[in-house]
Every structure is written in C-alpha cells, then in structure tokens.
Design a protein around this motif. Sequence first.
Motif, PDB file in Angstrom:
ATOM      1  N   THR A  29       0.800  -1.217   0.000  1.00  0.00           N
ATOM      2  CA  THR A  29       0.000   0.000   0.000  1.00  0.00           C
ATOM      3  C   THR A  29       0.837   1.273   0.000  1.00  0.00           C
ATOM      4  O   THR A  29       0.296   2.380   0.052  1.00  0.00           O
ATOM      5  N   GLU A  79       3.285   2.547   2.128  1.00  0.00           N
ATOM      6  CA  GLU A  79       3.874   3.189   3.309  1.00  0.00           C
ATOM      7  C   GLU A  79       5.382   2.982   3.341  1.00  0.00           C
ATOM      8  O   GLU A  79       5.907   2.026   2.772  1.00  0.00           O
ATOM      9  N   GLU A  80       6.072   3.848   4.038  1.00  0.00           N
ATOM     10  CA  GLU A  80       7.523   3.744   4.157  1.00  0.00           C
ATOM     11  C   GLU A  80       7.897   2.644   5.152  1.00  0.00           C
ATOM     12  O   GLU A  80       7.312   2.550   6.226  1.00  0.00           O
ATOM     13  N   LYS A 137       3.442   4.106   9.201  1.00  0.00           N
ATOM     14  CA  LYS A 137       2.433   5.148   9.374  1.00  0.00           C
ATOM     15  C   LYS A 137       1.309   4.875   8.378  1.00  0.00           C
ATOM     16  O   LYS A 137       1.382   5.261   7.214  1.00  0.00           O
ATOM     17  N   VAL A 138       0.305   4.171   8.866  1.00  0.00           N
ATOM     18  CA  VAL A 138      -0.784   3.723   7.999  1.00  0.00           C
ATOM     19  C   VAL A 138      -1.492   4.935   7.390  1.00  0.00           C
ATOM     20  O   VAL A 138      -1.937   5.837   8.117  1.00  0.00           O
ATOM     21  N   LYS A 139      -1.604   4.942   6.073  1.00  0.00           N
ATOM     22  CA  LYS A 139      -2.215   6.085   5.393  1.00  0.00           C
ATOM     23  C   LYS A 139      -3.706   6.174   5.669  1.00  0.00           C
ATOM     24  O   LYS A 139      -4.244   7.263   5.893  1.00  0.00           O
ATOM     25  N   ASN A 140      -4.377   5.028   5.636  1.00  0.00           N
ATOM     26  CA  ASN A 140      -5.823   4.987   5.870  1.00  0.00           C
ATOM     27  C   ASN A 140      -6.148   3.828   6.797  1.00  0.00           C
ATOM     28  O   ASN A 140      -6.099   2.670   6.383  1.00  0.00           O
ATOM     29  N   ASN A 141      -6.437   4.136   8.059  1.00  0.00           N
ATOM     30  CA  ASN A 141      -6.805   3.084   9.002  1.00  0.00           C
ATOM     31  C   ASN A 141      -8.015   2.313   8.486  1.00  0.00           C
ATOM     32  O   ASN A 141      -8.887   2.866   7.804  1.00  0.00           O
ATOM     33  N   GLY A 190     -11.639   2.845   4.350  1.00  0.00           N
ATOM     34  CA  GLY A 190     -10.229   2.684   4.718  1.00  0.00           C
ATOM     35  C   GLY A 190      -9.848   1.218   4.787  1.00  0.00           C
ATOM     36  O   GLY A 190     -10.552   0.414   5.393  1.00  0.00           O
ATOM     37  N   ALA A 204      -3.041  -0.994   5.946  1.00  0.00           N
ATOM     38  CA  ALA A 204      -1.798  -1.190   5.194  1.00  0.00           C
ATOM     39  C   ALA A 204      -1.510  -2.681   5.073  1.00  0.00           C
ATOM     40  O   ALA A 204      -1.671  -3.427   6.034  1.00  0.00           O
ATOM     41  N   SER A 253      -4.424  -0.491  11.849  1.00  0.00           N
ATOM     42  CA  SER A 253      -4.029   0.839  12.319  1.00  0.00           C
ATOM     43  C   SER A 253      -2.575   0.713  12.743  1.00  0.00           C
ATOM     44  O   SER A 253      -2.011  -0.388  12.714  1.00  0.00           O
TER      45      SER A 253
END
Length: 472
Positions: free
Chosen positions: A370, A372-373, A381-385, A392, A395, A433
């Motif tokens: 998805t 994320e770094e 750091k989940v973009k969309n929980n 949402g 990740a 999350s």
Amino acid sequence: MRGLLRKIFAVATTLTIALTVGSFSETAIAAENKDDKAVLDEVLNILKDKGHITEEKYQELKERAKKEGAGKILAGFDGATPYIKSADGQHKIELHGRINFDVRSYEGDARALDSKRSNEDPNRSDLLTRLLVRRARMGVDATFFKYLGLKFEGEFSESGSASNADSRFQLTDGYGELRYWPQFQVRGGQFKVPFSFEELTSSRFIDFVERSVVNNLVPARDVGAMMHGSLFDGSLEYSAGIFNGAGQNNPETNDSKEYAGRLLVRPFKSINIPLLQKFHVAGHMTYGDQDKGESLRGRTDARFEFFPRVATQGDRVRYGFEAVHAVGPFGLYGEYVKTREERDGLGAGGTSLDDVEGRAWYVAATWLVTGEEKIHGKAPKVKNNFDPRTGGLGALELVARFAQLDFISDDPLPSPGENGIDALTVGFNWYLSPNVRLMFNYANNWYDNKKMTPVKGDETSWEIMSRLAFWF
C-alpha cells in the motif's frame, strides 16, 4: 526475589493507572497551561526582539514562568500510549501493553519427538492445533530528573503445556539506566543481551509471527550490566556488558559470567545518498563458561523441537553478523550466527568430546504493497486506518524468509545424532491501524535427519501460524 519484583511491578502499574485516571480531570487545564506557556514564551521573545524589555527582564520573566509551572502534571496520549509528566519536562511515566492472540496448526500426522529424541515411538504426543495467548504484557517506562530511566515489564500469558499451564507473573524487563550523554549510558538489571537484529527488535514490530530458526542460537534476556552509546550522530553504536549467562528469571549456577559486545555501523548516514540512508551492518559476540549444563536447542517457527538439548560442559562462544536495509516500502535484511559449546570430560573415561556447533543464517524481504515507508523496528504510518464505513483498508505488507540451522559435532551426539533444517516462511501483515495488525505465516521445513522429524518417514513438514496483535 521474584515475589518482591512482582510487588514492585504491581505497585508501579497501579500507581501509574491511578495517577493517570486522577489526572484526566485536570488534563484540559494542564494542557491549556502548557499552551499558555508557549504563547507567553512567544510574546516575551517578541518584546525582547523589539527592544521593549531588556535581556535581564526577559530572563527574570522566563524564570518566574518556569517556577509557576513547576509541580503541575500533564496527562495525555502520545499516539496510543498514555502518559503523565511534569510541566517542566523533568519527569515522565508511560504505560505500555501488548497482547498477541495466536492460532497455530501443524501437518495432520505431526507429533513431538519421544524421550529418546526420535520419531520412532508410535505413542508420541500429537502436535495439536492451538489457540493461545502468546504474549500479554504490561509495563511502565519512566524518566526521572530527565536523565534517570526505569523500565518494568511483566508477562501474564500462559506458559508450559496445555495440560500443565502456568499463568504466574514473569518479569521480562526490569532495569535502571543513566542517560546523561547519548555517547555513554549505563544500564543495570534484566534486559536483552546486545546480540542479533531479530532479537533486539521488539515483538511488536517483527515482520513474522515468530523469529527465524536462527534465533535458537541467540541469547535473549539476562541479568547484568551494560554500557552503550551512539556516536557521530548515530553513525556508530556500541554495547558492552557482563551477564550471569543463566537467562531470563533463572538463578545463577556458577561464579563465571558471560561477556557480550556489539558494534553497529551506518556507513551512509551522514552522506547525502537517500537510497542508502537506512543501511546498517553490525557484529556481536558472547563468551562465557557455562560449567555443567545443556546445549542450545533447535525449534521450528511453530515450536516443534527438532534438536533437543544435549549435555555440555565448559565454554560457550557465540558470534554473528547482520546487514539491514530499507528503501521506500521495501525491506531487506539477513543474519549469520555461529555457536560452539564445549563437552569437556563427557566422553568415555572422562575424555573430552568435540564441541557441539550451531550454524545458522537467514535472509528476509518485505514489501508494503500500500506504499507506506518501511522503517525497521517501527510500525508503518498507515495512510488509511481500516474502517469499512469510510472505505479505509489499512496497510498490507508481504513477507518472505528463508532460513537454515544445523547442529553438528565431529564426535557422536546422542542418538539419533545431528539434525538441521531449511525453513521457508511466507505470509502477510495487515495493519488495521498503527497499533493493530493481523499476521499470517505459512512455513515449510526440510529436515536433515529423517529420524528427528514430526512426521515419521517424511523429511518435510508444514506449519501455519496467525496472530491478532494489539499494543500501546
């Protein structure tokens, strides 16, 4: 001693919860005071810069503001972690916890080895599909007077077999630390021995349900003292310590101690090459006289014991190397570990037998599909929980690992002898999350000794492991 530690932990946890709950009614006021202080600092800076107050008056007002803020308590959440702290930043207490609920299953005919270390006995115990609480921990991280750190953490999950479960409290971490300088810090108590990237990564953030078979050779927690530090803006880290060598919550059995050291280098940290910023290499070693005891053992990801412990006597040496990197959503890392355990005087007529040698390595790769770094040792750091109401999805991370572990000796080992394993593990991590994830792993194992496998007559076996993990 264990009873005393249990009482200390219980009191510390209860006090933290009580203070946190008791502070909630004052949180808004304290937070408002904090904001007021920030505004006051800004106003004073403007007045000084425009020449409306002198430097002497500026310092006087700053000191008065500091004294007025002393003794006040702030409470809140840092992400999902509850905390209380003094308004002047000198003291802080954080409450941490985690729970891992696992389901693991084995190939249909899989059984444990018998008392003779083999799969010959038809009445061996079955390896059953299990639902278990793998970890249930609560702990307190505290800082006092800015430079004194304390940590207490306890394990409440069940241990032992399904027929003889033990749910007593077990201390995991319990130590104090002086942190006056990042270049030189001192720690004493029970904590992890500085050895192995996999082991030193918290179970909250490991990429697989269980650490690799290499971890069988690696020390975990022990009681001891250690100095460690970070130099050259984090480009070099070192650790050196002395430990009992008996392991977590185990009493010391001899006067000898185990010595451990670790050196980590980030060669590109201060060089402007973004693709290599997260790369590091490290080496570590332990040495100690174990006197009369038992060797290390070999277990699969799902804890089938394919090489039971054998008698040892004398020195134990461990050393290893690691290379770790991450770029964007991708992670790549691996380790090599070797151990030697002496068998002095254990042969016929008191002669010495050749050492029991363990050799292991693994390589692992991960990909956050998805986008994320990837940061090793942290949750993405989940973009969309995950939220089905808003669409949402959380990740998703794909993971794969190949590992190998061999136990060998030039002199005979107890029948049926040596054994080794090649293990391929694949799976995924679904982060609902930053503090909740679902994990799934499938592992396929190939064994060297067909008399020490879970399925008689079959040199391979599979295991399935899944986990629902929460932490704060």
